[in-house]
Scaffold this motif. Structure first.
Motif, short mmCIF file in Angstrom:
data_model
loop_
_atom_site.label_atom_id
_atom_site.label_comp_id
_atom_site.label_asym_id
_atom_site.label_seq_id
_atom_site.Cartn_x
_atom_site.Cartn_y
_atom_site.Cartn_z
N PRO A 71 25.00 -14.24 -8.29
CA PRO A 71 26.01 -14.15 -7.22
C PRO A 71 26.78 -12.82 -7.27
O PRO A 71 27.04 -12.22 -6.23
CB PRO A 71 26.94 -15.32 -7.48
N ASP A 72 27.10 -12.36 -8.47
CA ASP A 72 27.84 -11.12 -8.61
C ASP A 72 27.03 -9.94 -8.07
O ASP A 72 27.54 -9.08 -7.35
CB ASP A 72 28.21 -10.90 -10.08
N ARG A 73 25.76 -9.89 -8.38
CA ARG A 73 24.90 -8.82 -7.89
C ARG A 73 24.77 -8.90 -6.37
O ARG A 73 24.73 -7.87 -5.69
CB ARG A 73 23.53 -8.90 -8.55
N THR A 74 24.71 -10.10 -5.84
CA THR A 74 24.63 -10.28 -4.39
C THR A 74 25.87 -9.74 -3.72
O THR A 74 25.78 -9.05 -2.69
CB THR A 74 24.44 -11.77 -4.05
N VAL A 75 27.04 -10.02 -4.28
CA VAL A 75 28.29 -9.50 -3.72
C VAL A 75 28.27 -7.98 -3.73
O VAL A 75 28.61 -7.33 -2.74
CB VAL A 75 29.51 -10.04 -4.50
N ARG A 76 27.85 -7.40 -4.84
CA ARG A 76 27.82 -5.93 -4.94
C ARG A 76 26.83 -5.32 -3.96
O ARG A 76 27.06 -4.22 -3.46
CB ARG A 76 27.51 -5.49 -6.36
N ARG A 77 25.74 -6.02 -3.67
CA ARG A 77 24.75 -5.52 -2.71
C ARG A 77 25.26 -5.62 -1.27
O ARG A 77 24.96 -4.78 -0.44
CB ARG A 77 23.45 -6.31 -2.80
#
Length: 104
Positions: A71-77
């Motif tokens: 989820p964190d990587r998705t937010v950053r993307r």
């Protein structure tokens, strides 16, 4: 409204038309989580609770299994850095209501 189907018959009919009920519900919860992450900038713990996961850890594992990304990587993307810091709590009730309407 009562369809007068047994639970077994409903599960079989549902599986023939889409997928098993548990997988359908899990997919809808992940879809709501994706929308919350993409548009709201709220903390992961709030997203997990809103999508009815038992914990943030449980949500993170389920999200990564379903999407291939944390989820964190998705937010950053998805979000620019200046937007991530902003909290848009007012958007959660609207997205939840839209999700409930589309699932019925």
């Amino acid at each position: 409204m009562d369809a007068r189907y047994s639970l077994y018959h409903f599960a079989r009919a549902f599986h023939v038309s889409t997928t098993v009920p548990h997988a359908y519900v899990a997919e809808r919860r992940i879809d709501l989580a994706k929308r919350l992450l993409a548009y709201s900038g709220v903390p992961l713990s709030t997203v997990a609770a809103t999508c009815r996961f038992s914990s943030q850890a449980n949500f993170s594992i389920a999200f990564q299994i379903a999407t291939g990304f944390s989820p964190d990587r998705t937010v950053r993307r998805l979000l620019p850095n200046d937007y991530i810091a902003k909290s848009r709590q007012d958007l959660i009730p609207r997205l939840c209501a839209a999700n409930l309407r589309s699932s019925t």
